[in-house]
Enzyme design. Sequence first.
Site, PDB file in Angstrom:
ATOM      1  N   GLY A   1       0.801  -1.204   0.000  1.00 18.20           N
ATOM      2  CA  GLY A   1       0.000   0.000   0.000  1.00 18.20           C
ATOM      3  C   GLY A   1       0.840   1.262   0.000  1.00 18.20           C
ATOM      4  O   GLY A   1       1.924   1.315   0.590  1.00 18.20           O
TER       5      GLY A   1
ATOM      6  N   ASP B   1       6.052 -15.033   1.306  1.00 19.44           N
ATOM      7  CA  ASP B   1       6.699 -13.746   1.524  1.00 19.44           C
ATOM      8  C   ASP B   1       6.971 -13.610   3.021  1.00 19.44           C
ATOM      9  O   ASP B   1       6.580 -14.478   3.800  1.00 19.44           O
ATOM     10  CB  ASP B   1       5.853 -12.572   0.997  1.00 19.44           C
ATOM     11  CG  ASP B   1       4.579 -12.346   1.796  1.00 19.44           C
ATOM     12  OD1 ASP B   1       4.660 -11.913   2.969  1.00 19.44           O
ATOM     13  OD2 ASP B   1       3.483 -12.593   1.258  1.00 19.44           O
TER      14      ASP B   1
ATOM     15  N   HIS C   1       2.549 -10.970   6.884  1.00 19.45           N
ATOM     16  CA  HIS C   1       2.453  -9.559   6.526  1.00 19.45           C
ATOM     17  C   HIS C   1       3.753  -8.812   6.852  1.00 19.45           C
ATOM     18  O   HIS C   1       3.741  -7.673   7.327  1.00 19.45           O
ATOM     19  CB  HIS C   1       1.276  -8.909   7.256  1.00 19.45           C
ATOM     20  CG  HIS C   1       0.515  -7.922   6.431  1.00 19.45           C
ATOM     21  ND1 HIS C   1      -0.524  -8.278   5.604  1.00 19.45           N
ATOM     22  CD2 HIS C   1       0.642  -6.572   6.290  1.00 19.45           C
ATOM     23  CE1 HIS C   1      -1.008  -7.199   5.015  1.00 19.45           C
ATOM     24  NE2 HIS C   1      -0.312  -6.157   5.410  1.00 19.45           N
TER      25      HIS C   1
ATOM     26  N   SER D   1      -2.023  -3.472  -4.641  1.00 18.62           N
ATOM     27  CA  SER D   1      -2.723  -3.376  -3.371  1.00 18.62           C
ATOM     28  C   SER D   1      -4.075  -2.678  -3.516  1.00 18.62           C
ATOM     29  O   SER D   1      -4.248  -1.773  -4.342  1.00 18.62           O
ATOM     30  CB  SER D   1      -1.860  -2.596  -2.372  1.00 18.62           C
ATOM     31  OG  SER D   1      -2.569  -2.333  -1.176  1.00 18.62           O
TER      32      SER D   1
ATOM     33  N   GLY E   1      10.222 -11.458   5.213  1.00 21.35           N
ATOM     34  CA  GLY E   1      11.608 -11.585   5.631  1.00 21.35           C
ATOM     35  C   GLY E   1      12.613 -11.842   4.531  1.00 21.35           C
ATOM     36  O   GLY E   1      13.806 -11.977   4.809  1.00 21.35           O
TER      37      GLY E   1
ATOM     38  N   ARG F   1       4.172  -7.421  10.429  1.00 21.13           N
ATOM     39  CA  ARG F   1       3.575  -6.125  10.753  1.00 21.13           C
ATOM     40  C   ARG F   1       2.263  -6.234  11.529  1.00 21.13           C
ATOM     41  O   ARG F   1       1.690  -5.214  11.891  1.00 21.13           O
ATOM     42  CB  ARG F   1       3.331  -5.340   9.451  1.00 21.13           C
ATOM     43  CG  ARG F   1       4.612  -4.954   8.763  1.00 21.13           C
ATOM     44  CD  ARG F   1       4.374  -4.450   7.335  1.00 21.13           C
ATOM     45  NE  ARG F   1       3.661  -3.199   7.260  1.00 21.13           N
ATOM     46  CZ  ARG F   1       4.211  -1.993   7.439  1.00 21.13           C
ATOM     47  NH1 ARG F   1       5.494  -1.894   7.751  1.00 21.13           N
ATOM     48  NH2 ARG F   1       3.490  -0.900   7.303  1.00 21.13           N
TER      49      ARG F   1
END
Length: 393
Positions: free
Chosen positions: A80, A298, A267, A107, A300, A270
């Site tokens: 985003g 996904d 995420h 996004s 890291g 997050r």
Amino acid sequence: MAAIHSYADARRLARRHLPWMVFDYIDGAAGAGSGEAANLAALRDIRLQPRVLVDVSRRDLGVSVLGQDFRLPFGISPMGMCNLARPGADLMLARLAARLRIPLGVSTVASTAMERLIEEAEGLAWFQLYFSGDGRGTMKLVDRANEAGYRVLILTLDVPEVGLRPRELRRGFTMPFRIGPAQFLDFALHPAWSLSTLAHGRPEMANFQKPGFTFDRTESRARADWDYFRQLRDRWPGKLVVKGVTSVPDALRLRDAGADAIQVSTHGGRQLDCAPPPILALRAIRDAVGADFPLFYDTGLRSGEDVARAFAMGANFAFFGRAMQFAIAAGGEAGLSALVDLVTRELGLTLAQLGQTDMAALPATLHRAATAEARHGLGDPAHAPLSQPGPVS
């Protein structure tokens, strides 16, 4: 532009260029950051077994997923408000996708409208969907994505409520920006970013500038349930990827309910500080769903070696997020190209060192991951099966 020789270089240069508020938004993690740190440690603990006296002069990084052939095994995560990193960042990512023929995740809260991005990406764009409110606005976005030509939908489910990221809160990050004395000083101390952003206009959530579409970043997404998933599966005619899964029972149920692929992710660390390392969840989910069901990964990823690690743990495709934003902040389109070229070169060199010539061979190179599982409380190393290096074809 200073040279980018690693993720750390891109991050360091981005930190120098970006206002503190923006850097902490991109770089921040949930809570104290222990979940993000645990996953990074788990990644580093994965060891792959090299083999020698193998002709690796010709190496193929290409993979086929969801009926499409890609010459690279990684794509661009949906992110985003990418234009916070640098004006035009979304379009830089779309052009990269078109040039390299890799998928661009678009996004829900992109800085550029979904119609423009799929055009710039020459059709290689997958739309990422957030459930919001009562879901009616969500379904309008689904129909709009279909009309725009998207054929892959990424349903993101690991944000039932927006996670608390202390670094964002301390900086007063909100969308749209609220400018107080601290933010004014922050922008004044980063004049290049501030003047460029001023010249191009404040980044907005572009998909909601069209009449009839609204979105509140802080609005609850907690009402999404299995009934909603069934409705979405019935409504969406293309491929459906479910992102944000770390649970084996969830993965099995999603597979059986019609998901075309699962993206194992937290995420980027997050959302939930106490979440298990997704790189270890990936291995457990692969064991559960079998060898043929598509799994993406996904969270890291910092290098080409990390992509190899993810494939060794069971991924069929990988996605980079923060790293690409940092590269753009560090050096614009040239910085982005430099980072992706670096990751590609690292991955090719990793295959050579392992004595392998294609991505499909990487699970056979897994030498040890149980140490990481034990360290993070996700298994008993005395009973965890260790994959042994297989024969080299």
